[in-house]
Write a protein that holds these residues in place. Structure first.
Motif, short mmCIF file in Angstrom:
data_model
loop_
_atom_site.label_atom_id
_atom_site.label_comp_id
_atom_site.label_asym_id
_atom_site.label_seq_id
_atom_site.Cartn_x
_atom_site.Cartn_y
_atom_site.Cartn_z
N PHE A 138 19.51 -7.95 -8.76
CA PHE A 138 20.29 -7.22 -9.77
C PHE A 138 19.51 -6.05 -10.35
N ASN A 139 18.22 -5.99 -10.08
CA ASN A 139 17.37 -4.94 -10.63
C ASN A 139 17.84 -3.57 -10.15
N ARG A 140 18.41 -2.78 -11.03
CA ARG A 140 18.87 -1.41 -10.76
C ARG A 140 20.02 -1.34 -9.76
N ASP A 141 20.64 -2.48 -9.43
CA ASP A 141 21.69 -2.46 -8.40
C ASP A 141 22.66 -3.60 -8.65
N LEU A 142 23.63 -3.37 -9.54
CA LEU A 142 24.61 -4.41 -9.87
C LEU A 142 25.42 -4.81 -8.65
N TYR A 143 25.85 -3.82 -7.88
CA TYR A 143 26.65 -4.11 -6.69
C TYR A 143 25.85 -4.99 -5.72
N GLY A 144 24.61 -4.58 -5.45
CA GLY A 144 23.77 -5.35 -4.55
C GLY A 144 23.49 -6.74 -5.07
N GLY A 145 23.32 -6.87 -6.38
CA GLY A 145 23.07 -8.18 -6.97
C GLY A 145 24.25 -9.11 -6.80
N LEU A 146 25.44 -8.61 -7.09
CA LEU A 146 26.65 -9.43 -6.91
C LEU A 146 26.86 -9.78 -5.45
N MET A 147 26.69 -8.80 -4.59
CA MET A 147 26.87 -9.02 -3.15
C MET A 147 25.95 -10.14 -2.65
N HIS A 148 24.67 -10.03 -2.96
CA HIS A 148 23.72 -11.03 -2.47
C HIS A 148 23.95 -12.38 -3.13
N SER A 149 24.35 -12.38 -4.41
CA SER A 149 24.63 -13.65 -5.09
C SER A 149 25.80 -14.37 -4.44
N PHE A 150 26.86 -13.63 -4.14
CA PHE A 150 28.01 -14.24 -3.49
C PHE A 150 27.62 -14.85 -2.14
N ILE A 151 26.82 -14.09 -1.37
CA ILE A 151 26.42 -14.58 -0.04
C ILE A 151 25.51 -15.80 -0.18
N LEU A 152 24.50 -15.70 -1.03
CA LEU A 152 23.53 -16.79 -1.16
C LEU A 152 24.19 -18.05 -1.72
N TRP A 153 24.92 -17.90 -2.84
CA TRP A 153 25.54 -19.08 -3.46
C TRP A 153 26.58 -19.69 -2.52
N GLY A 154 27.34 -18.84 -1.86
CA GLY A 154 28.34 -19.35 -0.92
C GLY A 154 27.71 -20.06 0.25
#
Length: 737
Positions: free
Chosen positions: A79-95
């Motif tokens: 999420f550091n400096r990249d909200l889109y990237g943070g959400l994207m990776h969170s969705f992939i990892l958590w899923g």
């Protein structure tokens, strides 16, 4: 389980799979796990071939694992400096983790509780909750993959593409997409083929797909399904025609084979970052970059003559890299078109290592041109600002490997002539200017008071002034300002006069380790003969090396070396009993204690502040300088890139002494940002710094960038001394005069 049971909360695990198919599937599972285990073994056995790492990486392992799990699961670095990237990776990892856990739950029930104890828990309310959570998180997984594909292929985010982008990146993302979408198609086919039981509505994605099958009227083989109740395999009958059972059978096998391929592939390509990244976070050094590994006194020791000189952690760093390009996107050298891309350096080393492991030919790790893995010009470009490390979501310690390469360059003599001059100046005169040591304290001659000699009398603050405040005319004003501030606060302070030498921080990062050890030994030996409470530094570079690196040195190992002019054998400040402060921290303490009165001061300037790398990213000190600026009455307007996202001035890592053909210079870009991107814009009157090197670089950038009439470069000390009305005592001129 029969048709009636399917109407209850539960389902058959291997619906439509024959005994032969069941055996074949588990044979493939065994083969897959064997291939996976062998690949992991090869990876970790390669790490074992790496050199020992000088820092403790596995101490307090349970605590490391817990803290690392928090970092990884929270995705805080993404999420550091990249909200889109943070959400994207969170969705992939958590899923992905949810789907993995869901699969393990099924296996656990089948081969432990049900097989051994006869207990079935995967039914009723548990089954309903399970199905809902799996669908919800599986949908997040697919959405995350879709976001990744949109960014990679539609937006074509620049940092995702480079010379190390390859087909494995495409195969990785499309395989994950196939697993996510294929799983839902399989679920929808199952729900439709089993008569769309009401309880399966909790599987809302799969149920929706089943409704699509229903809407297009995909045929079913009810008779064949009934035959299953009587113990007859219906899958062969279903395969005779185009029907839901056939579709389910095809989806089951295609999804299973894709999943098994992915598992087997993990240790051999990009998916391995799922393991190596977590291992990298677990084995991280909290002080990485701020303290560099020491070198042995053995002159036969090598730094980067071969890939085997790299430590196991540095090799793990290479495997942990996901090619995300976050390090490259924040690198000031790359932004200024210097020939450095932090990601490429790490991946170039990895590629070379893998080529050697496959029987490739050896070549120089680093050299000036030719066929070397890394070009010397690339490493000369590094500013040692640590922006790459701060941005890396998997805790790659770039600066460790970069310093190893720099040390090899120095050993080979492959360094810029300007840096050779600096080394010579330090060796002969103890400072980077090459001026006489006797002139080191001449800056204090214009003060209205005498500065104490810390070698001769006890002081509260032993003030390490530094090279630039001692010899550079512009920075001498800063030194006089700070001396006046300490005098006005009525604290005792003293300096070392001609016994003060260069701190060694930046020449160490350029690769000159033994000269750094010589300087460190001289200083700690000198300090041992002084009486003081705290060390105060003008320069953040000095502050960092005294605080984080001098205490790490094993002076005893070098004390017998006739080339080392010191006899000190202890480990200096090992327990941190001596406080080492940057001057802003010391003066902020004086303000808080009431020793320095800044209440009611109103300078009424609109200013912006530049965070020095060695004070900010290196040591997490962001507030003391800001508190002092605000205390002077100035209106502080932050630049968009501030605190840990600050943009380097270009002077670190030896950049102060090198000439680069770059456009724009980092200093010019930073001043442009101050005048154009802050809220006040052109209304910014003063560009405030807290580092002598930053002062030098920005004064130069103000001239070369054509900003001389637009903005003034000042140190915080100059603001403070003006605020307390003592600038005349410091013999400096201010705009208010």
């Amino acid at each position: 389980m029969n048709v009636i049971a399917q109407a209850n909360a539960g389902r058959e695990t291997y619906l439509g799979i024959s005994d032969v198919g069941y055996v074949l599937f588990y044979l493939l599972v065994a083969m897959t796990l064997a291939v996976f285990a062998y690949g992991v073994y090869l990876r970790f056995s390669r790490y074992a071939q790496g050199d020992d790492d000088p820092f403790a990486r596995l101490n307090d392992l349970p605590s490391r694992i817990v803290s690392s799990a928090k970092i990884v699961l929270s995705n805080e670095k993404q999420f550091n400096r990249d909200l889109y990237g943070g959400l994207m990776h969170s969705f992939i990892l958590w899923g992905f983790l949810t789907l993995l856990i869901a699969t393990l739950i099924i296996g656990f029930e089948q081969y432990t509780t049900e097989l051994i104890l006869g207990i079935v828990f995967w039914e009723g309310d548990f089954y309903l909750a399970y199905q809902f959570i799996v669908d919800a998180m599986g949908l997040l997984f697919v959405v995350g993959i879709g976001m990744a594909m949109y960014r990679r292929y539609w937006v074509r985010n620049h940092r995702l593409w480079g010379r190390h982008t390859s087909n494995e990146d495409d195969l990785f993302i499309w395989t994950l997409f196939g697993l996510g979408v294929g799983g839902f198609l399989l679920e929808g086919a199952r729900i439709y083929a089993t008569g769309m039981p009401d309880h399966e509505i909790v599987s809302f994605v799969g149920y929706g797909i089943a409704m699509v099958f229903q809407a297009i009227d995909v045929p079913t083989t009810g008779a064949a399904l009934e035959a299953t109740v009587n113990g007859v395999d219906y899958s062969a009958a279903g395969a005779l025609g185009y029907n839901a059972e056939t579709i389910h059978w095809l989806f089951w096998w295609s999804h299973s084979l894709l999943a098994l391929f992915f598992i087997a592939w993990i240790p051999y390509a990009k998916p391995f970052h799922m393991i190596s990244s977590f291992a990298n976070v677990v084995t991280r050094d909290e002080k990485a970059g701020a303290r560099l590994p020491n070198v042995p006194s053995d002159l036969d020791a090598t730094n980067a003559e071969s890939i085997d000189d790299f430590t196991w952690k540095e090799i793990l760093d290479q495997d942990a890299c996901t090619k995300c390009g976050r390090c490259s996107s924040v690198c000031p050298a790359k932004a200024s078109d210097r020939p450095l891309d932090p990601r490429n350096v790490i991946l170039d080393l990895k590629k070379y290592r893998e080529e050697l492991d496959d029987g490739g030919e050896e070549k120089p790790i680093i050299a000036d041109g030719g066929t070397s893995v890394i070009n010397t010009e690339t490493m000369e470009s590094c500013m040692a600002c640590m922006a790459c490390m701060d941005a890396c979501p998997v805790e790659i310690e770039h600066l460790q490997s970069f310093t190893r390469l720099n040390r090899q360059m120095t050993d080979q003599g492959d360094i810029a002539p300007s840096m050779q001059d600096v080394f010579q100046n330090v060796m002969q005169n103890g400072n980077t200017f090459g001026d006489s040591p006797r002139d080191r304290a001449d800056w204090a001659d214009e003060l209205e008071f005498d500065v104490a000699d810390a070698r001769e009398e006890e002081v509260d603050y032993l003030w390490y002034v530094g090279d630039y405040p001692s010899y550079d005319e512009r920075n001498k004003q800063v030194a006089r300002s700070l001396a006046t501030i300490l005098q006005e606060a009525d604290v005792s302070f003293g300096i070392l006069f001609d016994d003060e030498k260069y701190d060694g921080n930046d020449i160490r990062r350029v690769g000159e380790e033994f000269l750094y050890v010589e300087l460190a030994g001289h200083h700690v030996e000198t300090w041992e003969d002084c009486e003081f409470d705290k060390i105060v530094c003008t320069d953040p570079h000095s502050y960092n090396t005294f605080k984080n690196e001098y205490p790490e040195l094993d002076f005893e190992e070098f004390a017998d070396d006739p080339m080392m002019p010191f006899d000190y054998t202890d480990q200096w400040n090992a327990d941190g009993e001596i406080d080492v402060l940057h001057w802003t921290q010391a003066v902020e303490e004086l303000v808080q204690d009431g020793a320095l009165d800044l209440t009611g001061t109103e300078l009424d300037y609109t200013v912006t502040y530049h965070d020095p790398c060695h004070l900010g990213r290196y040591n997490d000190e962001y507030e003391a300088p800001r508190e002092l600026i605000r205390a002077t009455g100035c209106d502080l307007d932050e630049m968009p890139r501030n605190r840990d996202n600050s943009f380097c001035c270009g002077g670190g890592g030896g950049g102060l002494w090198m000439d680069f053909e770059e456009e724009p210079k980092p200093s010019e870009e930073r001043i442009r940002e101050a005048l154009e991107d802050t809220d006040a814009g052109a209304g910014i009157e003063k560009f405030v710094v807290a580092c002598p090197m930053c002062m030098t670089m920005y004064e130069d950038g103000r001239k070369t960038g054509g900003y001389e009439e637009d903005i003034e470069i000042v140190d915080i000390a100059e603001l403070v001394v003006e605020a307390i009305g003592a600038h005349e005592k410091a013999n400096i001129e201010v705009a208010a005069d």
